[in-house]
Design a protein around this motif. Sequence first.
Motif, mmCIF file in Angstrom:
data_model
loop_
_atom_site.group_PDB
_atom_site.id
_atom_site.type_symbol
_atom_site.label_atom_id
_atom_site.label_comp_id
_atom_site.label_asym_id
_atom_site.label_seq_id
_atom_site.Cartn_x
_atom_site.Cartn_y
_atom_site.Cartn_z
ATOM 1 N N GLY A 180 0.811 -1.220 0.000
ATOM 2 C CA GLY A 180 0.000 0.000 0.000
ATOM 3 C C GLY A 180 0.836 1.258 0.000
ATOM 4 O O GLY A 180 0.541 2.225 -0.715
ATOM 5 N N ALA A 181 1.916 1.268 0.784
ATOM 6 C CA ALA A 181 2.774 2.457 0.858
ATOM 7 C C ALA A 181 3.427 2.743 -0.482
ATOM 8 O O ALA A 181 3.536 3.914 -0.899
ATOM 9 N N ASN A 182 3.851 1.700 -1.187
ATOM 10 C CA ASN A 182 4.465 1.918 -2.499
ATOM 11 C C ASN A 182 3.456 2.433 -3.516
ATOM 12 O O ASN A 182 3.777 3.288 -4.353
ATOM 13 N N LEU A 183 2.227 1.943 -3.447
ATOM 14 C CA LEU A 183 1.189 2.431 -4.359
ATOM 15 C C LEU A 183 0.846 3.890 -4.066
ATOM 16 O O LEU A 183 0.724 4.714 -4.981
ATOM 17 N N VAL A 184 0.691 4.217 -2.787
ATOM 18 C CA VAL A 184 0.407 5.601 -2.409
ATOM 19 C C VAL A 184 1.541 6.517 -2.850
ATOM 20 O O VAL A 184 1.313 7.634 -3.347
ATOM 21 N N GLN A 185 2.780 6.051 -2.681
ATOM 22 C CA GLN A 185 3.903 6.874 -3.082
ATOM 23 C C GLN A 185 3.896 7.138 -4.586
ATOM 24 O O GLN A 185 4.145 8.260 -5.034
ATOM 25 N N MET A 186 3.601 6.118 -5.388
ATOM 26 C CA MET A 186 3.604 6.297 -6.832
ATOM 27 C C MET A 186 2.553 7.322 -7.253
ATOM 28 O O MET A 186 2.814 8.192 -8.096
ATOM 29 N N LEU A 187 1.365 7.251 -6.673
ATOM 30 C CA LEU A 187 0.310 8.207 -6.986
ATOM 31 C C LEU A 187 0.688 9.618 -6.545
ATOM 32 O O LEU A 187 0.486 10.595 -7.276
ATOM 33 N N THR A 188 1.253 9.725 -5.347
ATOM 34 C CA THR A 188 1.606 11.037 -4.803
ATOM 35 C C THR A 188 2.729 11.687 -5.592
ATOM 36 O O THR A 188 2.666 12.877 -5.925
ATOM 37 N N VAL A 233 -7.534 7.661 -0.847
ATOM 38 C CA VAL A 233 -8.453 6.518 -0.771
ATOM 39 C C VAL A 233 -7.683 5.232 -0.479
ATOM 40 O O VAL A 233 -8.091 4.416 0.359
ATOM 41 N N VAL A 234 -6.562 5.030 -1.162
ATOM 42 C CA VAL A 234 -5.746 3.829 -0.921
ATOM 43 C C VAL A 234 -5.240 3.809 0.519
ATOM 44 O O VAL A 234 -5.232 2.761 1.177
ATOM 45 N N THR A 235 -4.829 4.969 1.020
ATOM 46 C CA THR A 235 -4.352 5.045 2.407
ATOM 47 C C THR A 235 -5.438 4.618 3.381
ATOM 48 O O THR A 235 -5.196 3.830 4.309
ATOM 49 N N LEU A 236 -6.635 5.112 3.179
ATOM 50 C CA LEU A 236 -7.740 4.793 4.083
ATOM 51 C C LEU A 236 -8.168 3.328 3.961
ATOM 52 O O LEU A 236 -8.541 2.695 4.958
ATOM 53 N N ALA A 237 -8.106 2.779 2.744
ATOM 54 C CA ALA A 237 -8.628 1.429 2.517
ATOM 55 C C ALA A 237 -7.601 0.336 2.764
ATOM 56 O O ALA A 237 -7.958 -0.765 3.207
ATOM 57 N N VAL A 238 -6.328 0.606 2.483
ATOM 58 C CA VAL A 238 -5.313 -0.449 2.498
ATOM 59 C C VAL A 238 -4.402 -0.377 3.716
ATOM 60 O O VAL A 238 -4.081 -1.407 4.325
ATOM 61 N N LEU A 239 -3.956 0.829 4.052
ATOM 62 C CA LEU A 239 -3.015 0.965 5.164
ATOM 63 C C LEU A 239 -3.763 0.945 6.485
ATOM 64 O O LEU A 239 -4.532 1.866 6.784
ATOM 65 N N ILE A 254 9.082 5.630 -11.085
ATOM 66 C CA ILE A 254 7.969 5.333 -11.974
ATOM 67 C C ILE A 254 6.886 6.395 -11.803
ATOM 68 O O ILE A 254 6.318 6.895 -12.781
ATOM 69 N N GLY A 255 6.603 6.758 -10.554
ATOM 70 C CA GLY A 255 5.605 7.789 -10.307
ATOM 71 C C GLY A 255 5.996 9.120 -10.926
ATOM 72 O O GLY A 255 5.172 9.798 -11.549
ATOM 73 N N MET A 256 7.256 9.518 -10.754
ATOM 74 C CA MET A 256 7.717 10.786 -11.310
ATOM 75 C C MET A 256 7.643 10.783 -12.834
ATOM 76 O O MET A 256 7.168 11.744 -13.450
ATOM 77 N N ALA A 257 8.105 9.697 -13.461
ATOM 78 C CA ALA A 257 8.086 9.620 -14.925
ATOM 79 C C ALA A 257 6.661 9.621 -15.456
ATOM 80 O O ALA A 257 6.337 10.328 -16.422
#
Length: 479
Positions: free
Chosen positions: A265-273, A452-458, A401-404
């Motif tokens: 979850g943290a990696n997904l949130v980071q990519m989006l952010t 949303v991912v933070t609230l649902a997954v973390l 990946i998120g930045m690119a």
Amino acid sequence: MTYPKRLALAVLSAATLMTILDGSIVTVALPAIEQELGFTPAGSSWIVNAYLIAFGGLLLLGGRLGDLVGRRVMFLAGNGVFAAASLFAGAATTPAQLIAARFLQGVGSAFASAVALGILITLFTDRRERTVAIGVFSFTGAAGAALGQVLGGVLTDALGWHWIFLINVPIGLVTIFAAVRSLPADQGRGQIANADVLGATLVTAGLMLGIYAVVEVEKYGWTAARTLGFGALSLVLLAAFVARQATAGEPLMPLRIFRSRTVTGANLVQMLTLSAMFAFQVLVALYLQRVLGYRALETGLAMLPAAVAIGGVSLFVSARLNARFGERTVLIGGLLIVLTGMLWLTRLPVQAAYLTDLLPVMVLVAGFGLIMPALTALGMSGAVADDAGLASGLFNTTQQIGMALGVAVLSTLAAARTGTLLGAGVAGAEALTSGYRLAFAVAAGLLTSALVVTLAVLRPAAREPLPKAELAQVARTAH
């Protein structure tokens, strides 16, 4: 925190700052480089893209090699390559030389960055010290991109674009010298002969092709055969890599790391952010120069409040809040603050007044200084000691990946909207601003998805807050 640990933290943070700075420092210097070296507008994008492709494509490999041969060895090697490539870049006299040097910088950055966080996590085992160390380390990442634009503007106007690269050489040499003296020697697992060479080839090629397809979207478009072909090939290679990891005796990326709900979850949130925030930094700089007519130095100074706000929060505030309320709660607060700033930009006027239209946003992005320390702690929380390098490499890979993705997607959307309006006869400044407003609206959507991912997954941390006495100790150590 003892002096040796403070020195080690300073070394890790300085190296990370260099690599983060180098991803953004060239953005305000691109016009000067184009003019002196004879880059075409399309060709100059490779000054940024060559770095991103090498950096993002080699992070997982660098992290796993650090686990196998020793993280300090990889850290020193990466910094050595980076310093040498920076000298090569500063001395470049042709576009081909500069692009080659930027690729080598990305290689060095990948190997050093991939293991830096793993070294930190294994070095700081005490909870209080680790909280502070992560806050300081995250400060360099959170503020680095904004500082890069400031420093890039100052160096370009005062000394010339060559110095945005040459300044890395003495810093890199000092970092290497200090690292030899301060970082603990580790032998790794000593199984390099059994390393997953096939897996390394698949993931490196897959990531490089994927990032290449993304960064070229602005030139060719999303539906072009070239984009779809490289994108499809990238997905095939990455799927083959995942299949390989399930069967390899000594996998490059053991799939067990994704069993941790928190790490995933943290990696997904980071990519989006990061998709939203890196695009914000690039697009605001372009708006200041193309619409408001700022020079490189003026653009850097205009972005300075954001760098100061992010750095101050991550360095002096985040550690106490994480210790008191837990990383998940702080992450939610940081996302809400940054989301407010991004929504503010969706109403950006053509003739913006800096004090009322832009400065409030520079203050609100201070929430990013809360986000990154919390995400760093969460992203490393599920990794055992033997996989610290892998978790570090994975965390840095999702950053790149998120930045690119963010820059490619949001820049393409902004350019498409601008082109449509120009074709309809809308004035240039209004067309550009409308394109940027659309990009900022999409960035707000990405931040909402991260929330949303933070609230649902973390899940909330199952631990008690630190007592007041320990909180005071955290604050004293941070200072």
